[in-house]
Motif scaffolding. Structure first.
Motif, mmCIF file in Angstrom:
data_model
loop_
_atom_site.group_PDB
_atom_site.id
_atom_site.type_symbol
_atom_site.label_atom_id
_atom_site.label_comp_id
_atom_site.label_asym_id
_atom_site.label_seq_id
_atom_site.Cartn_x
_atom_site.Cartn_y
_atom_site.Cartn_z
ATOM 1 N N MET A 156 -112.583 -35.992 -22.321
ATOM 2 C CA MET A 156 -111.509 -35.886 -22.741
ATOM 3 C C MET A 156 -111.096 -34.932 -24.196
ATOM 4 S SD MET A 156 -108.646 -38.869 -23.284
ATOM 5 C CE MET A 156 -109.107 -39.651 -21.731
ATOM 6 N N SER A 157 -110.487 -33.756 -23.734
ATOM 7 C CA SER A 157 -110.410 -32.835 -24.763
ATOM 8 C C SER A 157 -109.082 -33.122 -25.767
ATOM 9 C CB SER A 157 -110.481 -31.323 -24.574
ATOM 10 O OG SER A 157 -109.351 -30.912 -23.798
ATOM 11 N N VAL A 158 -108.176 -33.823 -25.124
ATOM 12 C CA VAL A 158 -106.811 -33.833 -25.718
ATOM 13 C C VAL A 158 -106.413 -35.520 -25.195
ATOM 14 C CG1 VAL A 158 -104.335 -33.467 -25.902
ATOM 15 C CG2 VAL A 158 -106.050 -31.762 -25.465
ATOM 16 N N PRO A 159 -106.172 -36.283 -26.328
ATOM 17 C CA PRO A 159 -105.770 -37.903 -26.008
ATOM 18 C C PRO A 159 -104.762 -37.918 -24.834
ATOM 19 C CG PRO A 159 -106.222 -37.517 -28.423
ATOM 20 C CD PRO A 159 -106.164 -36.139 -27.605
ATOM 21 N N VAL A 160 -105.034 -38.908 -24.130
ATOM 22 C CA VAL A 160 -103.826 -39.231 -22.994
ATOM 23 C C VAL A 160 -103.356 -40.462 -23.119
ATOM 24 C CG1 VAL A 160 -103.459 -39.462 -20.490
ATOM 25 C CG2 VAL A 160 -105.091 -37.654 -21.463
ATOM 26 N N ILE A 161 -102.023 -40.800 -22.895
ATOM 27 C CA ILE A 161 -101.373 -42.091 -22.978
ATOM 28 C C ILE A 161 -101.378 -42.585 -21.490
ATOM 29 C CG2 ILE A 161 -99.402 -43.352 -23.593
ATOM 30 C CD1 ILE A 161 -100.871 -42.811 -26.047
ATOM 31 N N THR A 162 -101.810 -43.770 -21.228
ATOM 32 C CA THR A 162 -101.645 -44.107 -19.754
ATOM 33 C C THR A 162 -100.418 -44.882 -19.634
ATOM 34 O OG1 THR A 162 -102.826 -45.192 -17.823
ATOM 35 C CG2 THR A 162 -103.027 -46.157 -20.094
ATOM 36 N N ASN A 163 -99.841 -44.667 -18.270
ATOM 37 C CA ASN A 163 -98.792 -45.395 -17.705
ATOM 38 C C ASN A 163 -98.947 -47.036 -18.027
ATOM 39 O OD1 ASN A 163 -97.455 -43.130 -15.133
ATOM 40 N ND2 ASN A 163 -97.735 -42.928 -17.349
ATOM 41 N N VAL A 164 -100.107 -47.571 -17.432
ATOM 42 C CA VAL A 164 -100.303 -48.874 -17.316
ATOM 43 C C VAL A 164 -100.367 -49.634 -18.509
ATOM 44 C CG1 VAL A 164 -102.047 -50.500 -16.508
ATOM 45 C CG2 VAL A 164 -101.774 -48.327 -15.162
ATOM 46 N N THR A 165 -100.932 -49.049 -19.488
ATOM 47 C CA THR A 165 -100.771 -50.031 -20.726
ATOM 48 C C THR A 165 -99.782 -49.368 -22.079
ATOM 49 O OG1 THR A 165 -102.714 -48.389 -21.771
ATOM 50 C CG2 THR A 165 -103.131 -50.452 -20.449
ATOM 51 N N ALA A 166 -99.475 -48.183 -21.983
ATOM 52 C CA ALA A 166 -98.882 -47.475 -22.942
ATOM 53 C C ALA A 166 -99.672 -47.060 -23.923
ATOM 54 C CB ALA A 166 -97.345 -48.009 -23.182
ATOM 55 N N ASP A 167 -100.856 -47.080 -23.736
ATOM 56 C CA ASP A 167 -101.948 -46.856 -25.297
ATOM 57 C C ASP A 167 -102.753 -45.787 -24.455
ATOM 58 O OD1 ASP A 167 -102.918 -46.998 -27.397
ATOM 59 O OD2 ASP A 167 -103.425 -49.477 -27.248
ATOM 60 N N TYR A 168 -103.794 -45.315 -25.462
ATOM 61 C CA TYR A 168 -104.533 -44.241 -25.108
ATOM 62 C C TYR A 168 -105.679 -44.854 -24.137
ATOM 63 C CZ TYR A 168 -102.631 -42.073 -29.346
ATOM 64 O OH TYR A 168 -101.949 -41.506 -30.323
ATOM 65 N N GLU A 169 -105.898 -43.613 -23.403
ATOM 66 C CA GLU A 169 -106.839 -43.809 -22.022
ATOM 67 C C GLU A 169 -108.081 -43.704 -22.753
ATOM 68 O OE1 GLU A 169 -106.825 -44.399 -18.591
ATOM 69 O OE2 GLU A 169 -105.555 -42.729 -18.228
ATOM 70 N N ARG A 170 -109.268 -44.903 -22.269
ATOM 71 C CA ARG A 170 -110.434 -44.677 -22.638
ATOM 72 C C ARG A 170 -111.075 -43.845 -21.336
ATOM 73 N NH1 ARG A 170 -112.380 -50.487 -23.562
ATOM 74 N NH2 ARG A 170 -114.142 -49.530 -22.504
ATOM 75 N N ILE A 171 -111.931 -43.038 -21.736
ATOM 76 C CA ILE A 171 -112.527 -42.107 -20.602
ATOM 77 C C ILE A 171 -113.329 -43.014 -19.415
ATOM 78 C CG2 ILE A 171 -114.885 -41.808 -21.844
ATOM 79 C CD1 ILE A 171 -113.023 -39.250 -19.461
ATOM 80 N N ASP A 172 -113.927 -44.223 -19.868
ATOM 81 C CA ASP A 172 -114.664 -44.977 -18.864
ATOM 82 C C ASP A 172 -113.666 -45.998 -17.977
ATOM 83 O OD1 ASP A 172 -113.621 -46.574 -21.299
ATOM 84 O OD2 ASP A 172 -115.521 -48.009 -21.030
ATOM 85 N N GLU A 173 -112.187 -45.620 -18.404
ATOM 86 C CA GLU A 173 -111.443 -46.676 -17.576
ATOM 87 C C GLU A 173 -110.156 -45.647 -16.754
ATOM 88 O OE1 GLU A 173 -109.628 -49.641 -20.173
ATOM 89 O OE2 GLU A 173 -111.253 -50.865 -19.625
ATOM 90 N N VAL A 174 -110.373 -44.389 -16.857
ATOM 91 C CA VAL A 174 -109.566 -43.517 -16.039
ATOM 92 C C VAL A 174 -109.422 -43.866 -14.490
ATOM 93 C CG1 VAL A 174 -109.178 -40.921 -15.409
ATOM 94 C CG2 VAL A 174 -109.906 -41.528 -17.913
ATOM 95 N N LYS A 175 -110.455 -44.017 -13.945
ATOM 96 C CA LYS A 175 -110.304 -44.258 -12.422
ATOM 97 C C LYS A 175 -109.537 -45.417 -12.385
ATOM 98 C CE LYS A 175 -114.123 -41.298 -11.067
ATOM 99 N NZ LYS A 175 -115.410 -41.172 -10.533
ATOM 100 N N LYS A 176 -110.037 -46.631 -12.826
ATOM 101 C CA LYS A 176 -109.616 -48.074 -13.115
ATOM 102 C C LYS A 176 -108.023 -47.908 -13.314
ATOM 103 C CE LYS A 176 -109.894 -51.565 -16.032
ATOM 104 N NZ LYS A 176 -110.557 -52.532 -16.934
#
Length: 310
Positions: free
Chosen positions: A222-242
């Motif tokens: 991940m070159s730019v941090p991503v906020i995920t819809n599910v938690t409204a927090d920063y995505e962890r690369i090892d949890e992207v698919k989940k």
């Protein structure tokens, strides 16, 4: 200035989207050509000419919006604009993951076509749907969902902005929820013109099918941090698919995602893709922050001018 690139989801599409940028920038045309190769059909023609009934099909809408969003992003990148963080509403999260480098565009565009098919087919037409509730606080709407559970499934689906929450579930229960919301003083409570109950537990089967496809997809750093819809927090690369699997049947925490970015001092939000829905939400969430959209040549000029970019 701290910048977030934010990406719209399904519902933002319209015939003609992306055409001006396609006509004016070779890097945009390259993205459309890559999408054509990955999908096996002419996505540019669908975006620019329709027909509307084909563009509105979920399995077509999702790759079309993704393609337009990434084509637009390439233009901004070539202008030297970079984001400090990124997020997208529902489908838009895939655009954010492509921008961040986690997913390749060719993988993402095929994946969202499948996602659209699974979401549409998870519930038979006429069984499930969605409704928009405007003018009530989140807790009141959540309580309404609980009050109608004896009628059928109804759950919060999209936390868009203060006083605007969409719900999803079974038609009869939705109609009852709309009736109660009106009685409680909602400014607006209406059924939405969608054919499936997106982002609720009725779509878990679609998530399971998507999970199988995701097993074949490679994720990158991940070159730019991503906020995920599910938690409204920063995505962890090892949890992207989940998270992408959970996202299908979980509520979209959009307002909470924006507030998370604001907490980290993001002050400029650039909506990249068709329409300006997310820019409108921003005005309700925090109108002190700069929010601009980019979808065509006119909005590009305004954006670059507002950011003092040549």
């Amino acid at each position: 200035m701290k910048i977030a690139f934010i990406y719209p989801g399904q519902g933002a599409q319209y015939t003609g989207m992306g055409k001006e940028i396609y006509d004016n920038f070779s890097e945009a045309r390259e993205i459309f050509e890559e999408a054509n190769d990955s999908l096996g059909y002419d996505i540019a023609r669908l975006c620019f000419e329709g027909p509307d009934e084909e563009l509105m099909k979920t399995e077509n809408t999702q790759p079309a919006i993704l393609t337009v969003s990434i084509a637009l992003t390439k233009v901004l990148s070539n202008k030297g604009l970079k984001a400090d963080v990124t997020a997208g509403l529902s489908l838009g999260e895939y655009s954010a993951l492509v921008y961040s480098g986690v997913l390749s565009f060719k993988d993402a565009v095929r994946l969202v076509k499948k996602r659209g098919e699974y979401m549409q087919n998870a519930v038979p037409i006429g069984i499930g749907g969605m409704a928009a509730i405007i003018g009530l606080d989140n807790e009141t709407v959540e309580n309404i969902c609980c009050d109608v559970k004896d009628v059928g499934i109804v759950e919060p689906a999209n936390y868009n902005c203060p006083g605007q929450l969409s719900i999803a579930g079974e038609i009869k229960a939705l109609e009852k929820a709309v009736e109660i919301a009106k009685a409680k003083g909602a400014k607006k409570a209406v059924m939405l013109p969608v054919s499936a109950p997106f982002h609720c537990s009725m779509l878990k089967e679609a998530g399971f099918k998507l999970e199988e496809d995701l097993k074949e997809i490679y994720t990158y750093d991940m070159s730019v941090p991503v906020i995920t819809n599910v938690t409204a927090d920063y995505e962890r690369i090892d949890e992207v698919k989940k998270m992408l699997v959970k996202q299908v049947s979980s509520p979209v925490l959009w307002e909470q995602s924006i507030r998370r970015m604001i907490e980290d001092h993001v002050d400029t939000f650039i909506e990249i893709g068709p329409g300006k829905t997310l820019t409108g939400f921003m005005k309700r969430i925090d109108k002190t922050k700069k929010a601009v959209n980019f979808e065509d040549m006119g909005t590009l000029d305004k954006l670059l001018s507002s950011l003092e970019v040549n």
